[in-house]
Design an enzyme around this catalytic site. Structure first.
Site, PDB file in Angstrom:
ATOM      1  CD  GLU A 187      61.859  63.708  33.143  1.00 50.90           C
ATOM      2  OE1 GLU A 187      62.447  63.295  32.150  1.00 50.90           O
ATOM      3  OE2 GLU A 187      61.339  64.638  33.507  1.00 50.90           O
TER       4      GLU A 187
ATOM      5  CE  LYS B  73      62.900  53.987  26.736  1.00 52.40           C
ATOM      6  NZ  LYS B  73      64.043  53.492  26.687  1.00 52.40           N
TER       7      LYS B  73
ATOM      8  N   GLY C 229      65.575  57.215  31.142  1.00 52.45           N
ATOM      9  CA  GLY C 229      66.140  56.985  32.277  1.00 52.45           C
ATOM     10  C   GLY C 229      66.334  58.486  33.214  1.00 52.45           C
TER      11      GLY C 229
ATOM     12  NE  ARG D  90      57.186  39.035  39.182  1.00 53.54           N
ATOM     13  CZ  ARG D  90      57.424  38.679  38.115  1.00 53.54           C
ATOM     14  NH1 ARG D  90      56.706  38.000  37.373  1.00 53.54           N
ATOM     15  NH2 ARG D  90      58.776  39.124  38.007  1.00 53.54           N
TER      16      ARG D  90
ATOM     17  N   GLY E  27      69.353  51.556  33.629  1.00 53.10           N
ATOM     18  CA  GLY E  27      70.188  50.876  34.685  1.00 53.10           C
ATOM     19  C   GLY E  27      69.458  51.494  35.973  1.00 53.10           C
TER      20      GLY E  27
ATOM     21  N   GLY F 174      75.682  42.676  30.033  1.00 52.75           N
ATOM     22  CA  GLY F 174      74.438  42.945  30.727  1.00 52.75           C
ATOM     23  C   GLY F 174      73.814  44.302  30.016  1.00 52.75           C
TER      24      GLY F 174
ATOM     25  CG  ASP G 285      62.539  50.234  25.111  1.00 54.00           C
ATOM     26  OD1 ASP G 285      62.199  50.290  26.456  1.00 54.00           O
ATOM     27  OD2 ASP G 285      63.423  51.435  25.008  1.00 54.00           O
TER      28      ASP G 285
ATOM     29  CB  VAL H 108      61.190  58.876  27.883  1.00 53.19           C
ATOM     30  CG1 VAL H 108      62.053  59.050  26.734  1.00 53.19           C
ATOM     31  CG2 VAL H 108      59.760  58.653  27.665  1.00 53.19           C
TER      32      VAL H 108
ATOM     33  CE  LYS I 104      60.889  50.745  28.155  1.00 49.12           C
ATOM     34  NZ  LYS I 104      61.122  50.517  29.233  1.00 49.12           N
TER      35      LYS I 104
END
Length: 429
Positions: free
Chosen positions: A130, A206, A135, A47, A305, A188, A202, A133, A106
């Site tokens: 993969e 999943k 990570g 963007r 992450g 974070g 979230d 869900v 997801k």
């Protein structure tokens, strides 16, 4: 080895996308050896093109994602922009123009996975996800490939690192919800707006994906019961400790005992300290799978992450590129079972109910009568009283959620019940 490279278009270059690009560059020789051909980053849709992106040729950067996926020379599109649109349109366009797709989206897959699989199949292309869900944890592939010959009965897991960090802090330090959330934000782990995590959106997305794959049945986000964790208190953790439990936000997908239907749900629950999921600390994820032949399996690791998620994306990229070279496609949607998805009322589990009641004779008998009238059997009762008020904690045997709901509604109508302080399901026993 084939010398002509397989061309990859990357949609999104944020935390995950930038890691995908970095690994593709730094591990180029290894990826080529594993695939059987080199892979080339042919374009990156973003963007904000003016932002400096280390290691990425500015000539590859474009704001026209549609034009990028329409190029006839793109072999694989990697979508890591998230959200419903424009991701859905871009993925569909990629299939129609000959590219396979690797996605970490997801929300989109939980809402429109069946439609996307259909377009992929029509165009003889792959859809792998993969990274959508848990990570870096290998979970989707084991469910749809390694366990393809088995019958999965239950999937129980911690699939959101932010909520696990918060609940772990509340448990280990005695912190309140807001204090633990503030620490998660400072480190974070939590977004500035944590709603998607703490309200269970979230995890629900999943859960829909996991249930669909595990039970070969189409399960959409709207089919998943969702309850957030913002009302969990230090008092709930104190009660859990007295029962030898802790509290986790769980995604639970399971077949009914008769095998005729499935349910999917996300909510806080007490689990015994002896259960493997109780020891999952910090921002880690873990998923417990129960099946007929394999028994109990547990998958554990970092669930979010940039680097962990990119690892899952690259694993899918290798698999899809291998399929391109062989002219084959991997597993698509498996929905042959088409089991009905039942609502939360059909769920059977144990419950921990905390009531504020008047401290006078006969209250316990009134409460017990209400439970009996609704067919909910009481396992244990604990009562503490002071100055005319009392706390009554009831732990039930297994009962349906519908029966428990009727019980709580009737309890609220008793003059001697001042309020229902908390209701917590007890899982993993």
């Amino acid at each position: 080895m084939r010398t002509r490279p397989l061309k990859v278009a990357l949609l999104g270059c944020g935390v995950v996308g930038s890691e995908v690009a970095r690994i593709m560059t730094t591990h180029a020789d290894d990826l080529a050896a594993r695939i059987g051909a080199p892979v080339e980053l042919a374009g990156v849709a973003v963007r904000r093109p003016s932002r400096v992106r280390e290691g990425i040729d500015p000539a590859l950067v474009t704001t026209d994602a549609t034009a990028l996926v329409k190029r006839g020379d793109i072999d694989v599109v990697v979508e890591v922009i998230g959200g419903i649109e424009p991701a859905r349109s871009l993925i569909t366009t990629a299939f129609e123009h000959g590219a396979s797709v690797v996605s970490a989206n997801k929300a989109l897959l939980a809402q429109d996975g069946a439609a996307l699989h259909a377009v992929a199949e029509e165009n003889n292309r792959d859809l792998y996800y993969e990274a959508a869900v848990a990570g870096a944890i290998p979970l989707i592939r084991p469910l749809r490939e390694s366990l393809a010959g088995d019958k999965v009965n239950r999937v129980l897991g911690i699939v959101n690192g932010t909520t696990n960090f918060i609940l772990d802090k509340m448990d280990s330090t005695g912190a309140g919800y807001q204090e633990a959330l503030d620490e998660a934000t400072a480190l974070g782990y939590a977004e500035a707006d944590p709603t998607a995590d703490v309200e269970g959106f979230d995890a629900a997305a999943k859960a829909a994906i996991l249930a669909g794959i595990a039970f070969h049945t189409r399960v959409r986000l709207d089919d998943v019961y969702r309850e957030g964790m913002t009302e969990v208190t230090a008092a709930d953790f104190a009660s859990a400790r007295e029962m030898g439990c802790t509290i986790k936000l769980l995604a639970i997908c399971e077949r009914a005992e008769d095998g005729g239907s499935v349910t999917a749900r996300v909510h806080p629950a007490m689990i015994p300290l002896t259960h493997p999921l109780a020891s999952v600390r910090g921002a880690y994820n873990a998923v417990f799978v129960e099946s007929d032949a394999s028994g109990q399996l547990m998958f554990y690791g970092p669930g979010a992450g940039g680097a962990p998620t990119a690892s899952a994306v690259l694993g899918d990229l290798v698999a899809v590129c291998r399929n391109r070279l062989s002219g084959a496609t991997g597993p698509g949607e498996s929905s042959y079972a088409a089991l009905p998805v039942s609502g939360m009322g059909a769920v059977v589990t144990r419950y921990h109910i905390s009531l504020d009641v008047a401290d006078k004779p006969g209250v316990l008998a009134q409460v017990a009568t209400v439970f009996a009238e609704h067919g909910v059997s009481i396992d244990t009762v604990r009562q503490q009283g002071k100055d005319g008020e009392a706390s009554l904690v009831v732990v039930t045997h297994r009962a349906s959620d519908a029966a428990l709901g009727g019980t709580v509604e009737a309890l609220r109508k008793l003059d001697t019940v001042r309020g229902v302080a908390s209701i917590m399901r007890v899982e993993g026993e």
